[in-house]
Motif scaffolding. Structure first.
Motif, mmCIF file in Angstrom:
data_model
loop_
_atom_site.group_PDB
_atom_site.id
_atom_site.type_symbol
_atom_site.label_atom_id
_atom_site.label_comp_id
_atom_site.label_asym_id
_atom_site.label_seq_id
_atom_site.Cartn_x
_atom_site.Cartn_y
_atom_site.Cartn_z
ATOM 1 N N LEU A 47 50.909 38.818 40.814
ATOM 2 C CA LEU A 47 51.538 39.595 39.747
ATOM 3 C C LEU A 47 52.954 38.094 39.567
ATOM 4 N N VAL A 48 53.114 37.334 40.813
ATOM 5 C CA VAL A 48 54.166 36.760 39.916
ATOM 6 C C VAL A 48 53.201 35.115 40.310
ATOM 7 N N GLY A 49 53.971 34.050 39.712
ATOM 8 C CA GLY A 49 53.531 33.178 40.222
ATOM 9 C C GLY A 49 52.957 32.548 39.085
ATOM 10 N N PRO A 50 52.070 31.099 39.191
ATOM 11 C CA PRO A 50 51.316 29.972 38.465
ATOM 12 C C PRO A 50 50.186 31.028 37.850
ATOM 13 N N SER A 51 48.906 31.525 37.043
ATOM 14 C CA SER A 51 48.430 31.685 37.399
ATOM 15 C C SER A 51 47.126 30.681 36.107
ATOM 16 N N GLU A 52 46.075 30.928 35.807
ATOM 17 C CA GLU A 52 45.127 30.367 35.396
ATOM 18 C C GLU A 52 43.608 30.790 34.339
ATOM 19 N N SER A 53 43.726 29.922 33.413
ATOM 20 C CA SER A 53 42.021 31.200 32.732
ATOM 21 C C SER A 53 41.892 30.795 33.881
ATOM 22 N N ALA A 54 40.406 32.415 33.801
ATOM 23 C CA ALA A 54 39.251 32.513 34.335
ATOM 24 C C ALA A 54 38.261 32.951 33.478
ATOM 25 N N GLY A 55 38.584 33.435 32.015
ATOM 26 C CA GLY A 55 37.651 33.688 31.433
ATOM 27 C C GLY A 55 36.714 34.789 31.682
ATOM 28 N N LEU A 56 35.913 35.001 31.274
ATOM 29 C CA LEU A 56 35.107 36.847 31.531
ATOM 30 C C LEU A 56 35.152 36.798 32.768
ATOM 31 N N LYS A 57 35.108 36.178 34.057
ATOM 32 C CA LYS A 57 34.850 36.302 35.511
ATOM 33 C C LYS A 57 34.957 37.840 35.311
ATOM 34 N N ASN A 58 36.804 37.411 35.364
ATOM 35 C CA ASN A 58 37.123 39.362 35.656
ATOM 36 C C ASN A 58 36.783 40.578 34.574
ATOM 37 N N TYR A 59 36.082 40.802 33.918
ATOM 38 C CA TYR A 59 35.114 41.551 33.718
ATOM 39 C C TYR A 59 33.763 41.315 33.803
ATOM 40 N N ASP A 60 33.420 40.366 34.995
ATOM 41 C CA ASP A 60 32.149 40.160 34.969
ATOM 42 C C ASP A 60 31.962 41.005 36.773
ATOM 43 N N THR A 61 33.843 40.949 37.425
ATOM 44 C CA THR A 61 34.073 41.397 38.424
ATOM 45 C C THR A 61 33.681 42.575 38.298
ATOM 46 N N ILE A 62 34.633 43.340 37.117
ATOM 47 C CA ILE A 62 34.313 45.301 37.647
ATOM 48 C C ILE A 62 33.547 45.251 36.169
ATOM 49 N N LEU A 63 32.504 44.686 35.643
ATOM 50 C CA LEU A 63 31.149 45.380 34.699
ATOM 51 C C LEU A 63 30.039 45.108 35.401
ATOM 52 N N GLY A 64 29.739 44.135 36.355
ATOM 53 C CA GLY A 64 28.394 43.318 36.804
ATOM 54 C C GLY A 64 27.967 44.933 37.447
ATOM 55 N N ALA A 65 26.514 44.605 38.345
ATOM 56 C CA ALA A 65 25.730 45.607 39.195
ATOM 57 C C ALA A 65 26.834 46.092 40.253
ATOM 58 N N THR A 66 27.641 45.151 40.703
ATOM 59 C CA THR A 66 27.784 45.858 42.065
ATOM 60 C C THR A 66 29.616 45.941 41.560
ATOM 61 N N GLY A 67 30.404 46.155 40.108
ATOM 62 C CA GLY A 67 31.427 46.088 39.824
ATOM 63 C C GLY A 67 32.153 47.506 40.134
ATOM 64 N N SER A 68 33.399 47.262 40.161
ATOM 65 C CA SER A 68 34.037 48.241 41.255
ATOM 66 C C SER A 68 34.489 49.887 39.593
ATOM 67 N N LEU A 69 34.033 49.498 38.713
ATOM 68 C CA LEU A 69 34.823 50.221 37.261
ATOM 69 C C LEU A 69 33.172 51.635 37.373
ATOM 70 N N TRP A 70 32.234 51.197 37.465
ATOM 71 C CA TRP A 70 31.123 52.145 37.034
ATOM 72 C C TRP A 70 31.431 52.943 38.727
ATOM 73 N N PRO A 71 31.721 53.119 39.605
ATOM 74 C CA PRO A 71 31.740 54.343 40.243
ATOM 75 C C PRO A 71 33.269 54.930 40.230
ATOM 76 N N ALA A 72 33.984 54.060 39.745
ATOM 77 C CA ALA A 72 35.081 55.724 39.482
ATOM 78 C C ALA A 72 34.779 55.772 38.341
ATOM 79 N N LEU A 73 34.539 54.920 37.228
ATOM 80 C CA LEU A 73 34.752 55.438 35.783
ATOM 81 C C LEU A 73 33.599 57.140 35.533
ATOM 82 N N GLY A 74 32.214 56.995 36.740
ATOM 83 C CA GLY A 74 31.369 58.260 36.674
ATOM 84 C C GLY A 74 32.041 59.429 37.597
ATOM 85 N N PHE A 75 32.983 59.426 38.491
ATOM 86 C CA PHE A 75 33.265 60.085 39.603
ATOM 87 C C PHE A 75 35.225 60.242 38.068
ATOM 88 N N THR A 76 35.743 59.220 37.168
ATOM 89 C CA THR A 76 36.864 60.357 37.146
ATOM 90 C C THR A 76 35.896 61.004 36.160
#
Length: 591
Positions: A47-76
């Protein structure tokens, strides 16, 4: 006979000028945070401090086959199924029954529904249902004991959400469908309203936060994790800014598509809202009273004050000035009274819905009248109420005020003529967006300004209410199409009550929000009522708290009085029409 002189229409340039505050508010509090959120989603770091470019890594994390977004989206999304059924089945059927039953059953229904609106508090509902965990508890609230098992928790959570929101959904759906039954284009208006209701309900369900946070905190084993709670957990508890921003961006894209679809329904259907003449009797004649002898339509050679020329041959436009009333008149100019069967059906339907709503709300009602000692020190008293209602009111007045000016510009002065409603399209992506998807950027901006843990931070960070902009624009459009008076008396004054009603509604929504004050105020002296109510639930000891802190009697009484007056004196006179034909079911009286 000398024709009347048509009032001079204000110049279109004034419409553009009135629209500028809304454009400024959109750029500062909607577009900018959206761009910032998208930028954060391509970064890694805390949240604070330096950050660096991650490209599409964050989207791969949430949208991949084991991503956390899909179960939450389905339940919601599954949480919206039962409220949608209530909105699309119970809502229009009850509206139809009340419309056919006549004035007093319809007004009684509006009063009961208004009570559901002003007393609904997600935090209070969650706290009251959690009392069912007490071994000595009985009744409907004991359903929550199934939250301890990952296999039964999701289904139970869906049932609790459906039960807790039944009265609220009815209170929102019925007043939406009632005006569509009075506007003359019943089928088209009902379909358009139903489309808007569906999209709005799905969008609201996608942003479910308070119930999930308070009831289960997403557990057990993330089985009840909603998208909004997932974003909050990832960003503000796990301090993964980029991943949380990616979740917010994905949510914002879905909500933006829903908002654009809603705007297209509104614009392409020609949706508009009109205010009918006030009734002079219980069942009004088409004009509140019989027309005076010698009455004739306005002079046929006049140009409408807002640029609508008369039809060839000088005949008046039936679509411009036709009155909107809900029932055909009886011979002699007086409206038909509803039959005994229609009244009975309306009353029975209202009683059935009311009984069901009371039964489903019983966990909250019983907890409201059962005082309990708090499990931990909880902020309370006048300071909490000031923290809750003053920022909520300030935010509502600012956001609805800016929206009202924009609505006068677009719908009242119509700078693009009959194409003016397309000016709503740039605002549409944020029509159904709440605080959640923009919370990452808004929190970061407030931190940069040094305003975290200040009273000012409690004010919702929106300078424009896009839903209010849409509603007021459609109202101003309807008023313009049916007035032969000047802009002030024909548009501004008749639309002011709606602006006040929307400001009150936004105040109630702001006051019951849990997410934003939870993010910006860690100091307990700045706790709002929802935060104070939910705060003890985060302790390991659990426990129960007073459920009435979010609905103080003084506020509820004042809000109910205003809501009832608004329903009976103004909202009951609204009519919704679609298409190019604005004629109602009531023909104009003969000349």
């Amino acid at each position: 006979m000398t024709s009347r002189t048509a009032p001079q229409a204000p110049p279109p340039a004034l419409g553009w000028l009135l629209l500028m505050p809304a454009v400024f508010g959109m750029l500062i509090t909607l577009v900018l945070p959206t761009v910032q959120t998208i930028a954060f989603s391509f970064r890694s770091g805390g949240l604070v401090g330096p950050s660096e470019s991650a490209g599409l890594k964050n989207y791969d994390t949430i949208l991949g086959a084991t991503g956390s977004l899909w179960p939450a989206l389905g339940f919601t999304l599954s949480l919206t199924i039962m409220p949608l059924l209530v909105a699309l089945v119970v809502g229009p059927l009850l509206a139809l029954a009340l419309d056919r039953a006549g004035a007093w059953p319809r007004r009684a229904g509006r009063i009961l529904l208004a009570l559901s609106l002003v007393t609904f508090s997600p935090a209070a509902v969650a706290v009251s249902w959690l009392r069912g965990l007490d071994p000595a508890a009985d009744g409907l609230a004991t359903m929550v004991r199934a939250f301890t098992d990952p296999a039964t928790a999701p289904g139970t959570f869906r049932l609790v959400v459906a039960a807790a929101t039944f009265g609220l959904v009815c209170a929102l759906a019925v007043p939406a469908f009632l005006p569509a039954l009075r506007g003359g284009t019943v089928t088209g208006a009902m379909v358009a309203v139903a489309g808007v209701v569906v999209l709005a309900a799905v969008a609201a369900g996608l942003q479910t936060f308070t119930l999930s946070q308070a009831l289960t905190r997403g557990g057990p084993l993330d089985s009840t994790m909603t998208i909004a709670l997932l974003q909050y957990t990832v960003v503000f508890q796990m301090a993964r800014l980029g991943v949380g921003a990616a979740i917010a961006t994905a949510t914002g894209v879905i909500l933006g598509v829903l908002g654009l679809a809603t705007a297209l329904i509104v614009v392409l259907s020609g949706l508009r809202i009109a205010v009918t003449a006030p009734p002079a009797t219980d069942e009004p004649s088409p004009y509140g009273q019989p027309p005076p002898p010698g009455w004739a339509p306005p002079a046929t050679n006049e140009t409408s004050p807002y640029g609508q020329p008369p039809r060839p041959g000088g005949a008046p436009r039936a679509t411009d000035k036709a009155p909107l009333y809900g029932r055909p008149p009886r011979p002699g100019g007086r409206a038909r009274r509803p039959s005994v069967v229609a009244v009975a059906v309306g009353v029975v339907a209202l009683l059935v819905v009311t009984v069901i709503a009371v039964i489903l709300a019983w966990p909250w009602l019983s907890a409201l009248f059962t005082p309990a000692e708090p499990a931990a020190p909880v902020p309370s008293g006048l300071r909490v109420q000031l923290n809750t209602w003053v920022p909520a009111l300030v935010g509502a007045l600012a956001s609805v005020g800016v929206a009202y000016l924009g609505a006068l510009g677009i719908g009242g002065l119509r700078p693009l003529g009959r194409h003016s409603e397309w000016l709503l399209l740039p605002f549409a992506p944020w029509l159904l967006v709440g605080a959640g998807p923009l919370s990452v950027a808004n929190w970061n901006n407030l931190r940069g300004l040094g305003l975290i843990d200040t009273f000012v931070a409690l004010i919702p960070p929106l300078l424009i209410s896009v839903p209010a902009l849409f509603v007021l624009t459609l109202l101003c459009k309807g008023l313009v199409m049916r007035t032969d008076r000047d802009f002030l008396s024909g548009v501004v004054l008749p639309s002011l009550p709606m602006a006040g009603i929307l400001a009150g509604a936004v105040t109630l929504v702001n006051a019951q929000d849990l997410l934003w004050p939870l993010l910006v105020a860690q100091d307990r002296e700045l706790a709002t009522a929802p935060v104070a109510q939910v705060l003890p639930l985060s302790g390991f000891g659990g426990g129960v708290v007073e459920v009435g802190v979010t609905t103080p009697l003084l506020v509820v009484g004042l809000a109910l009085a205003v809501a009832v007056a608004a329903q009976l004196l103004y909202l009951d006179r609204l009519a919704i029409t679609v298409g190019g034909d604005t004629r109602s079911r009531v023909p104009a009286p003969p000349a």
